[in-house]
Scaffold this active site. Structure first.
Site, PDB file in Angstrom:
ATOM      1  N   CYS A  86      17.413 -31.466  37.732  1.00  0.00           N
ATOM      2  CA  CYS A  86      16.146 -30.644  36.960  1.00  0.00           C
ATOM      3  C   CYS A  86      14.834 -30.920  37.485  1.00  0.00           C
ATOM      4  CB  CYS A  86      16.543 -31.102  35.258  1.00  0.00           C
ATOM      5  SG  CYS A  86      15.707 -32.583  35.009  1.00  0.00           S
ATOM      6  N   ARG A  89      10.875 -28.479  23.121  1.00  0.00           N
ATOM      7  CA  ARG A  89      12.266 -29.413  23.297  1.00  0.00           C
ATOM      8  C   ARG A  89      11.701 -30.737  22.730  1.00  0.00           C
ATOM      9  NH1 ARG A  89      15.344 -29.469  28.934  1.00  0.00           N
ATOM     10  NH2 ARG A  89      16.574 -30.843  27.473  1.00  0.00           N
ATOM     11  N   LYS A 100      12.959 -38.121  19.233  1.00  0.00           N
ATOM     12  CA  LYS A 100      14.044 -37.248  20.039  1.00  0.00           C
ATOM     13  C   LYS A 100      15.005 -38.134  20.742  1.00  0.00           C
ATOM     14  CE  LYS A 100      12.789 -35.648  24.204  1.00  0.00           C
ATOM     15  NZ  LYS A 100      13.675 -35.659  25.296  1.00  0.00           N
ATOM     16  N   ASN A 101      14.495 -39.019  21.360  1.00  0.00           N
ATOM     17  CA  ASN A 101      15.349 -39.689  22.436  1.00  0.00           C
ATOM     18  C   ASN A 101      16.284 -40.857  21.587  1.00  0.00           C
ATOM     19  OD1 ASN A 101      14.490 -38.058  24.613  1.00  0.00           O
ATOM     20  ND2 ASN A 101      13.229 -39.555  25.662  1.00  0.00           N
ATOM     21  N   ARG A 139      19.405 -36.037  38.686  1.00  0.00           N
ATOM     22  CA  ARG A 139      19.761 -36.679  37.302  1.00  0.00           C
ATOM     23  C   ARG A 139      21.150 -37.358  37.732  1.00  0.00           C
ATOM     24  NH1 ARG A 139      16.011 -35.230  32.580  1.00  0.00           N
ATOM     25  NH2 ARG A 139      16.794 -37.199  31.757  1.00  0.00           N
ATOM     26  N   PRO A 140      21.371 -38.316  38.583  1.00  0.00           N
ATOM     27  CA  PRO A 140      22.886 -39.002  38.669  1.00  0.00           C
ATOM     28  C   PRO A 140      23.551 -39.315  37.285  1.00  0.00           C
ATOM     29  CG  PRO A 140      21.438 -40.174  39.680  1.00  0.00           C
ATOM     30  CD  PRO A 140      20.567 -38.958  39.231  1.00  0.00           C
ATOM     31  N   ASP A 189       7.752 -41.221  30.583  1.00  0.00           N
ATOM     32  CA  ASP A 189       7.339 -40.106  29.576  1.00  0.00           C
ATOM     33  C   ASP A 189       6.102 -39.874  28.989  1.00  0.00           C
ATOM     34  OD1 ASP A 189       9.983 -39.472  29.907  1.00  0.00           O
ATOM     35  OD2 ASP A 189      10.691 -40.104  28.028  1.00  0.00           O
ATOM     36  N   ILE A 192      10.504 -43.832  38.470  1.00  0.00           N
ATOM     37  CA  ILE A 192      11.639 -43.638  37.821  1.00  0.00           C
ATOM     38  C   ILE A 192      12.332 -41.955  38.286  1.00  0.00           C
ATOM     39  CG2 ILE A 192      12.746 -43.250  35.497  1.00  0.00           C
ATOM     40  CD1 ILE A 192      11.973 -45.838  35.792  1.00  0.00           C
TER      41      ILE A 192
HETATM   42  N1  EPU Z   1      20.076 -43.150  37.169  1.00  0.00           N
HETATM   43  C1  EPU Z   1      21.140 -43.386  38.020  1.00  0.00           C
HETATM   44  N2  EPU Z   1      22.499 -43.080  37.839  1.00  0.00           N
HETATM   45  C2  EPU Z   1      22.760 -43.011  36.426  1.00  0.00           C
HETATM   46  C3  EPU Z   1      21.790 -42.790  35.500  1.00  0.00           C
HETATM   47  C4  EPU Z   1      20.587 -42.851  35.850  1.00  0.00           C
HETATM   48  O1  EPU Z   1      20.762 -43.618  39.225  1.00  0.00           O
HETATM   49  O2  EPU Z   1      23.953 -42.749  36.274  1.00  0.00           O
HETATM   50  C5  EPU Z   1      18.835 -43.166  37.458  1.00  0.00           C
HETATM   51  C6  EPU Z   1      18.007 -42.216  37.151  1.00  0.00           C
HETATM   52  O3  EPU Z   1      17.949 -41.279  38.113  1.00  0.00           O
HETATM   53  C7  EPU Z   1      16.740 -42.605  36.843  1.00  0.00           C
HETATM   54  C8  EPU Z   1      16.727 -43.843  36.152  1.00  0.00           C
HETATM   55  O4  EPU Z   1      18.101 -44.264  36.690  1.00  0.00           O
HETATM   56  O5  EPU Z   1      16.065 -42.624  38.356  1.00  0.00           O
HETATM   57  C9  EPU Z   1      16.581 -43.794  34.875  1.00  0.00           C
HETATM   58  O6  EPU Z   1      17.402 -42.721  34.192  1.00  0.00           O
HETATM   59  P1  EPU Z   1      17.820 -43.105  32.924  1.00  0.00           P
HETATM   60  O7  EPU Z   1      19.294 -42.775  32.773  1.00  0.00           O
HETATM   61  O8  EPU Z   1      17.436 -44.188  32.029  1.00  0.00           O
HETATM   62  O9  EPU Z   1      17.422 -41.532  32.094  1.00  0.00           O
HETATM   63  P2  EPU Z   1      18.092 -40.710  31.043  1.00  0.00           P
HETATM   64  O10 EPU Z   1      18.919 -41.332  29.953  1.00  0.00           O
HETATM   65  O11 EPU Z   1      18.690 -39.356  31.754  1.00  0.00           O
HETATM   66  C10 EPU Z   1      16.143 -40.840  29.465  1.00  0.00           C
HETATM   67  C11 EPU Z   1      15.204 -39.851  28.769  1.00  0.00           C
HETATM   68  C12 EPU Z   1      14.140 -39.225  29.374  1.00  0.00           C
HETATM   69  C13 EPU Z   1      13.462 -40.650  29.973  1.00  0.00           C
HETATM   70  C14 EPU Z   1      14.453 -41.629  30.727  1.00  0.00           C
HETATM   71  C15 EPU Z   1      13.855 -42.546  31.404  1.00  0.00           C
HETATM   72  C16 EPU Z   1      16.589 -38.978  26.690  1.00  0.00           C
HETATM   73  C17 EPU Z   1      17.486 -37.917  26.400  1.00  0.00           C
HETATM   74  N3  EPU Z   1      16.025 -38.933  27.971  1.00  0.00           N
HETATM   75  O12 EPU Z   1      16.833 -40.105  30.256  1.00  0.00           O
HETATM   76  O13 EPU Z   1      13.287 -38.448  28.901  1.00  0.00           O
HETATM   77  O14 EPU Z   1      12.417 -39.887  31.114  1.00  0.00           O
HETATM   78  O15 EPU Z   1      15.456 -41.850  29.766  1.00  0.00           O
HETATM   79  O16 EPU Z   1      12.973 -43.496  30.164  1.00  0.00           O
HETATM   80  O17 EPU Z   1      16.709 -39.919  26.198  1.00  0.00           O
HETATM   81  C18 EPU Z   1      11.629 -37.010  28.221  1.00  0.00           C
HETATM   82  O18 EPU Z   1      11.885 -37.073  26.907  1.00  0.00           O
HETATM   83  O19 EPU Z   1      10.852 -36.236  28.726  1.00  0.00           O
HETATM   84  C19 EPU Z   1      12.724 -37.505  29.261  1.00  0.00           C
HETATM   85  C20 EPU Z   1      12.966 -36.938  30.488  1.00  0.00           C
END
Ligand code: EPU
Length: 414
Positions: free
Chosen positions: A113, A393, A19-20, A118-119, A301, A323
């Site tokens: 969420c 999902r 998925k990711n 989720r910044p 995850d 995280i």
């Molecule tokens: N973060 C920031 N600023 C940003 C982006 C992220 O501070 O601009 C912080 C987040 O708050 C968090 C950390 O950085 O504390 C990591 O977030 P990341 O950006 O890596 O997460 P994401 O891209 O939003 C993806 C997966 C998530 C998974 C995370 C961490 C997808 C679609 N989603 O989310 O998957 O938990 O990486 O590995 O790829 C799931 O599949 O259940 C799921 C939530």
């Protein structure tokens, strides 16, 4: 979902596409002028939502079995509306390709969420470094750039989303971009693989520095997405908690990384064969502490499913989440099934119990749902899990795969 617990899992199941990995790849297809086919894709609600996002941009997208066809010829709109972004935060991925192709993007702010805030500041800082102007107006992020220019970008922390988004944008920028402290997840490596197949010049994906040399255009391509490591790991945890033995077609040991090591430490015998993964649970279960970290650390995850496994393991286990700030919603539900878990700050202290008992429980997010299913498989009696739609999902027909492995599990209308 109704689960009658207490049956050892035994047999073979197939792991679907990740998925990711597929979500950013679908969007990356917009960077090309021609059509792409992505094979081995899972049939999931998030994939259907991403198809809708692409359609609102004027792009043709459809899923035929496990093949996704994406034709970006009609790409002309540059807005991802609130209705879609609020159902799936990964919609923010359209920003990078839209900026690169059309010079502008307007995307609803994702908001928080169930698992926490989720910044998207790291995505935006990356785009600014490439020369984009960013404005926040009426709940929307508006980004514009005449021509993106390569830059040296140091991320404050590794972010999967920001790394993917900025990497996509940089492919068509003028000059070279280097991303320092990027995410190193296998899904990022897969996205880079897809971009390179389209003609992008990228080096260092999967390491702590990625170099992207901008090119003037990309072509559509044919690509197969990697198997879903979280689905594989969830099924392995299900095998471990029921004392079972399973074979998982298409599972890949290298992508499991530290999860494979922790499973072995717990007592699961795990090997890779020519067909995938083979696992059987030994006699002794050992408590194994985990702390979630960006890759190659333990994936957040898998935290909830790991906690379900430790709930039935003798001894005390500490599970620490670094995280997401609110990813312990499954704890009170597991406790309703007889687990003994206490939250202390961002850690959960799990005191193993001899038995879990079936109970009515409620799923709060995707991985929490998976944890409740895993716990229910090993519980005595029947568990009824409501709000199970969260599961769809990210897991394709999980109940069918578990039934094929001998579980008694069925979906009933809520
Ligand atoms: N973060 C920031 N600023 C940003 C982006 C992220 O501070 O601009 C912080 C987040 O708050 C968090 C950390 O950085 O504390 C990591 O977030 P990341 O950006 O890596 O997460 P994401 O891209 O939003 C993806 C997966 C998530 C998974 C995370 C961490 C997808 C679609 N989603 O989310 O998957 O938990 O990486 O590995 O790829 C799931 O599949 O259940 C799921 C939530």
């Amino acid at each position: 979902m109704i689960v009658e617990g207490g049956r050892r899992l035994k047999g073979e199941a197939e792991i679907g596409g990740s998925k990711n990995a597929v979500l950013p790849i679908m969007v990356a297809a917009l960077l090309a002028k021609g059509a792409s086919v992505v094979r081995g894709t899972p049939r999931l609600r998030d994939v259907t939502t991403m198809i809708k996002v692409l359609e609102t941009l004027g792009v043709k997208a459809s899923q035929d079995g496990s093949d996704l066809h994406i034709d970006p010829k009609g790409l002309k709109k540059y807005e991802a509306p609130y209705d879609l972004v609020k159902t799936m935060r990964a919609s923010i991925y359209v920003m990078g390709p839209l900026l690169a192709r059309l010079g502008k993007a307007r995307v609803s702010m994702p908001g928080g969420c169930a698992i926490g805030q989720r910044p998207v500041d790291l995505h935006l800082k990356g785009f600014e470094a490439l020369g984009a102007k960013i404005a926040l107006k009426h709940g929307y992020i508006e980004a514009t750039a005449k021509k993106l220019k390569g830059a040296r970008i140091i991320f404050d922390k590794p972010s999967v989303g920001a790394t993917a988004n900025v990497m996509m944008a940089a492919c068509l920028a003028q000059g070279t971009t280097t991303l320092h402290n990027p995410a190193q997840e296998p899904e990022i490596v897969d996205l880079a693989g897809f971009l390179k197949r389209m003609g992008a010049r990228i080096h260092g994906e999967g390491s702590d520095c990625i170099e992207i040399i901008g090119v003037s255009s990309l072509q559509g391509c044919d690509y197969e997405v990697i198997p879903d490591r979280i689905e594989a790991a969830t099924l392995l945890v299900a095998a471990a908690i029921t004392g079972g033995s399973v074979s998982l077609r298409h599972g890949r040991l290298a992508d499991l990384g530290i999860v494979a090591e922790k499973l072995r430490e717990h007592g699961l015998d795990l090997v890779e064969t020519g067909r995938g993964l083979k696992a059987s649970m030994g006699k002794r279960r050992r408590p194994v502490h985990i702390t979630t970290m960006p890759h190659p650390g333990f994936p957040t995850d898998m935290q909830a499913q790991w906690m379900a496994l430790m709930a039935l393991t003798p001894g005390t286990t500490v599970v620490t989440e670094t995280i997401w700030e609110n990813r312990f919603m499954h704890v009170s539900e597991l406790d309703r099934m007889g687990a003994d878990i206490k939250i202390q700050g961002n850690s959960a202290v799990v005191s193993g119990v001899k038995k879990l008992f079936g109970a009515p429980v409620m799923a709060s997010d995707l991985r929490a749902s998976a944890a409740l299913v895993v716990a229910a498989l090993a519980a005595k009696g029947s568990t009824e899990i409501t709000r199970i739609y969260h599961l769809d999902r990210g897991y394709e027909r999980l109940e069918d795969k578990l039934s094929a492995l001998g579980a008694r599990i069925r979906r009933v209308p809520e």
